[in-house]
Design an enzyme around this catalytic site. Structure first.
Site, PDB file in Angstrom:
ATOM      1  N   HIS A 273     -11.395  -4.665   8.789  1.00 50.15           N
ATOM      2  CA  HIS A 273     -11.935  -4.304   7.464  1.00 50.15           C
ATOM      3  C   HIS A 273     -13.162  -3.409   7.541  1.00 50.15           C
ATOM      4  O   HIS A 273     -13.822  -3.214   6.529  1.00 50.15           O
ATOM      5  CB  HIS A 273     -12.373  -5.563   6.694  1.00 50.15           C
ATOM      6  CG  HIS A 273     -11.270  -6.426   6.181  1.00 50.15           C
ATOM      7  ND1 HIS A 273     -10.479  -7.184   7.001  1.00 50.15           N
ATOM      8  CD2 HIS A 273     -10.823  -6.641   4.929  1.00 50.15           C
ATOM      9  CE1 HIS A 273      -9.607  -7.864   6.261  1.00 50.15           C
ATOM     10  NE2 HIS A 273      -9.787  -7.538   4.998  1.00 50.15           N
TER      11      HIS A 273
ATOM     12  N   GLU B 237       0.820  -1.221   0.000  1.00 46.85           N
ATOM     13  CA  GLU B 237       0.000   0.000   0.000  1.00 46.85           C
ATOM     14  C   GLU B 237       0.846   1.260   0.000  1.00 46.85           C
ATOM     15  O   GLU B 237       0.566   2.232  -0.691  1.00 46.85           O
ATOM     16  CB  GLU B 237      -0.945   0.011   1.218  1.00 46.85           C
ATOM     17  CG  GLU B 237      -2.128  -0.948   1.109  1.00 46.85           C
ATOM     18  CD  GLU B 237      -1.777  -2.397   1.432  1.00 46.85           C
ATOM     19  OE1 GLU B 237      -0.591  -2.675   1.764  1.00 46.85           O
ATOM     20  OE2 GLU B 237      -2.674  -3.253   1.349  1.00 46.85           O
TER      21      GLU B 237
END
Lengths: 338, 341
Positions: free
Chosen positions: B140, B71
């Site tokens: 999440h 990321e």
């Protein structure tokens, strides 16, 4: 200089050791060294504040690498980046004014020593997050590759960055996409005050790069011609479409990490030993022996550098401060936005 | 039996929020060859929420780039590409994963214009999913967009409608500065009429929107909570309470004028925010109302936020942690001095 560098380097990395070129290398090395020494003085006089990281001892790395770059190439550097700015073409006035925090500094007084930027010379900063510049360099190179531009992005970082996740991620991505990045590890053996051997299970950084599929080599970073020859090999390979290249320049920082560092982590004898390999006298001695430098040449060069430096200091002293009214400028491109 | 049949009901074309985001990306790729998309599983897989399905086949691997799981680096690469003339769209799977890229976003994208004294702009768009409701537990499901809304130099968008999902991307790409777009996971399947071209073209990325008119209380929300807030307003209506609903749309910079004008008219405010209460966007909005509209208020500003717990997996626990329609109704009634209906 070392014997092998006077031979033509494979892949077009030959350094033409003409008088003019050697004088240009020496001039830049001197400019950086004298600039850094003057910054240390100005720091004790409180003209320069904040963190100040000096490059003494490492000059051959930037000077050698930049000799292999073209103006169209991009540079990403660390918080120890005065040399990259000065050698790539940012005026000494603009760099010194930035040290002083003045409006005419190369970052308008908003960056300081650690954040020198210069759009005209494609210097994308002074990044003070260790490893943070590597992904940005990958992106700069990605844009050049996607647009079919013949440009190399030279990304400088230290041995400390090789422990960061972004080092691994960036080498992998650049190799995967075959991007024109020259990864330049300025290995000065210490990540601030922690020796390489205390932070890397395997201190062979070139091997690590090689494991991601990059051509990788290590070079004596105290030898400006060796650095230039290696950088030329790398740049030639990159321009030929070989993808990224990793070059470890083994060097040493003569001064403290920053002005707040008592240097408790290294022996004086070690520093002493490295000063015998000081890249500046090494180049001067070699040039003298080879008949490329006479005492009056050196004096003329020193005088010119001193004049440039004193002019830069006077400029920075006299320069205006950015008015406080413009404090929130450049937060967003639309000036009226919070 | 008559031979006559009923005339066909005119069908309005319907679409989903997911398709609106995809159309917005397709449109941007077609309009500007500097635009490209990169992120994890955006190409061959089609996007972890199927948003980018089909784009690889249509635009090819140069412009639809599957990245390694890194990321920080692909976000930083987006910054570098933006600095060097491209208009990248970086997709991060969820806001939780964006924390791995937070250095690049906060220390990099948001600072470069300022640190460089105005020399370098970063025209980067980062899209990511946010929010709870799919039983994806505590790594999440969080709503951390408020953290990014804290940072000067960023523009933060939260499209809550199909029109905004379709229309916000293009002006975000035109913005010379970094823009983060938060797409709530529970909205991807939302269906509705396909937004027409003129409506899409009129979408801005500066203003909040009044989604419902009312006179007694202003319910201020954004993103995934807009649906529940509108439901709460309906429930309040049955109870004789007229609630206005403000959709913030832009979390930074906040459109204070729209918020304050709603509060001044209704004299009561409830902020509904899926983020945690402590140090939240709802706290900021509440404080701004107190700062600038205190004497217009008839009641303290109320807040409905998620329970201060890492999001649990089990459905009943997850739902109990989120702002409910009942809690919003209750809070609104509270500002009118009324107890439970």
């Amino acid at each position: 200089m070392t014997a092998e560098v006077s031979k033509p380097a494979p892949g077009g990395g030959k350094v033409h050791l003409t008088h003019g070129h050697l004088m240009a290398l020496l001039r830049d090395m001197l400019r950086v060294r004298r600039f850094e020494d003057r910054c240390a003085e100005l720091y004790t006089q409180e003209k320069i504040r904040g963190f100040l990281h000096l490059y003494n001892g490492e000059e051959a790395v930037t000077v050698g690498v930049c000799a292999a770059l073209e103006p169209r190439d991009a540079v990403v550097a660390t918080y120890r980046e005065h040399a990259q700015a000065l050698v790539r073409g940012t005026s000494m006035r603009a760099v010194m004014a930035e040290m002083f925090g003045k409006a005419s500094g190369c970052s308008g007084g908003r960056g300081g020593s650690m954040h020198l930027f210069d759009r005209e010379h494609r210097l994308y900063g002074g990044n003070a997050i260790v490893g943070g510049g590597l992904p940005v360099a990958v992106g700069l190179a990605l844009a050049d590759a996607m647009r079919g531009r013949d440009a190399v992005t030279a990304c400088f970082f230290g041995d400390g960055a090789a422990a960061e996740g972004e080092f691994h991620e960036s080498l992998n991505l650049a190799a995967l996409w075959r991007l024109p990045v020259l990864f330049l590890c300025e290995n000065n053996l210490y990540a601030m005050g922690t020796a390489l051997r205390f932070s890397h299970a395997s201190p062979d950084l070139a091997a690590r790069a090689h494991s991601y599929g990059l051509p990788a080599e290590s070079v004596d970073g105290m030898d400006v011609v060796a650095v230039e020859a290696a950088a030329r090999r790398a740049v030639t390979a990159i321009r030929a479409g070989a993808g990224p290249y990793f070059l470890e320049c083994r060097t040493y920082r003569f001064r403290a990490h920053s002005m707040f560092d008592a240097q408790l982590y290294r022996e004086k004898a070690e520093v002493e030993e490295w000063t015998h390999r000081d890249p500046l006298p090494r180049l001067i001695d070699w040039m003298r022996t080879a008949g490329h430098l006479h005492d009056d040449d050196l004096k003329a060069l020193e005088d010119a550098v001193a004049t440039e430096l004193e002019d830069a200091v006077a400029f920075a002293e006299a320069a205006e401060w950015e008015p406080v009214e413009t404090l929130t400028r450049f937060v967003t491109s639309a000036e009226d936005r919070p | 039996m008559s031979t006559q049949t009923l005339p066909p009901i005119p069908q309005t074309a319907t679409t989903t929020y997911r398709e609106c985001v995809r159309e917005a990306i397709r449109d941007a790729l077609a309009r500007d060859d500097r635009v490209f998309l990169m992120g994890e599983d955006v190409g061959h897989y089609g996007g972890c929420y199927a948003v980018t399905k089909g784009l690889l086949a249509e635009f090819g691997p140069d412009r639809i780039r599957d990245t390694p799981l890194s990321e920080s680096t692909f976000t930083g690469a987006g910054i570098g590409a933006a600095l060097n003339g491209m208009r990248p769209i970086v997709e991060i799977m969820t806001v939780n994963f964006s924390l791995l890229a937070m250095d690049q976003i906060v220390n990099g994208a948001a600072t470069l214009l300022h640190m460089s004294g105005g020399q370098f702009t970063v025209p980067l768009v980062i899209r990511m999913a946010t929010g709870a409701g799919r039983q994806l537990a505590a790594q999440h499901s969080h709503s951390l967009e408020g953290w990014y809304a804290h940072v000067p130099g960023l523009r933060i968008l939260a499209p809550a409608t199909l029109t905004d999902a379709r229309g916000m991307l293009w002006p975000a790409l035109e913005d010379p500065d970094p823009v983060l777009i938060f797409e709530h996971v529970m909205l991807y399947n939302a269906t509705g009429p396909t937004p027409d071209a003129d409506t899409v073209k009129a979408v801005d990325i500066t203003h909040a929107a009044r989604r419902r008119e009312g006179t007694d209380v202003a319910l201020i929300t954004y993103g995934g909570m807009l649906g529940r807030t509108l439901e709460a307003a309906e429930a309040l209506e049955k109870d004789g309470i007229s609630a206005e609903v403000i959709d913030l749309r832009v979390l930074r910079p906040l459109d204070e004028d729209t918020v304050l004008s709603a509060v001044r008219r209704t004299r009561r405010a409830v902020v509904v925010d899926e983020g945690w209460r402590s140090g939240s966007l709802s706290a900021e909005i509440s404080a701004r109302i107190m700062d600038q509209a205190f004497w217009d208020l008839d009641a303290p500003v109320a807040r409905v936020c998620s329970a201060e717990v890492p999001m649990p997996y089990a459905k009943h626990l997850e739902q109990a942690a989120l702002p409910s329609v009942e809690a919003i109704v209750q809070a609104a009634r509270g500002t009118l001095g009324k107890g439970a209906p």
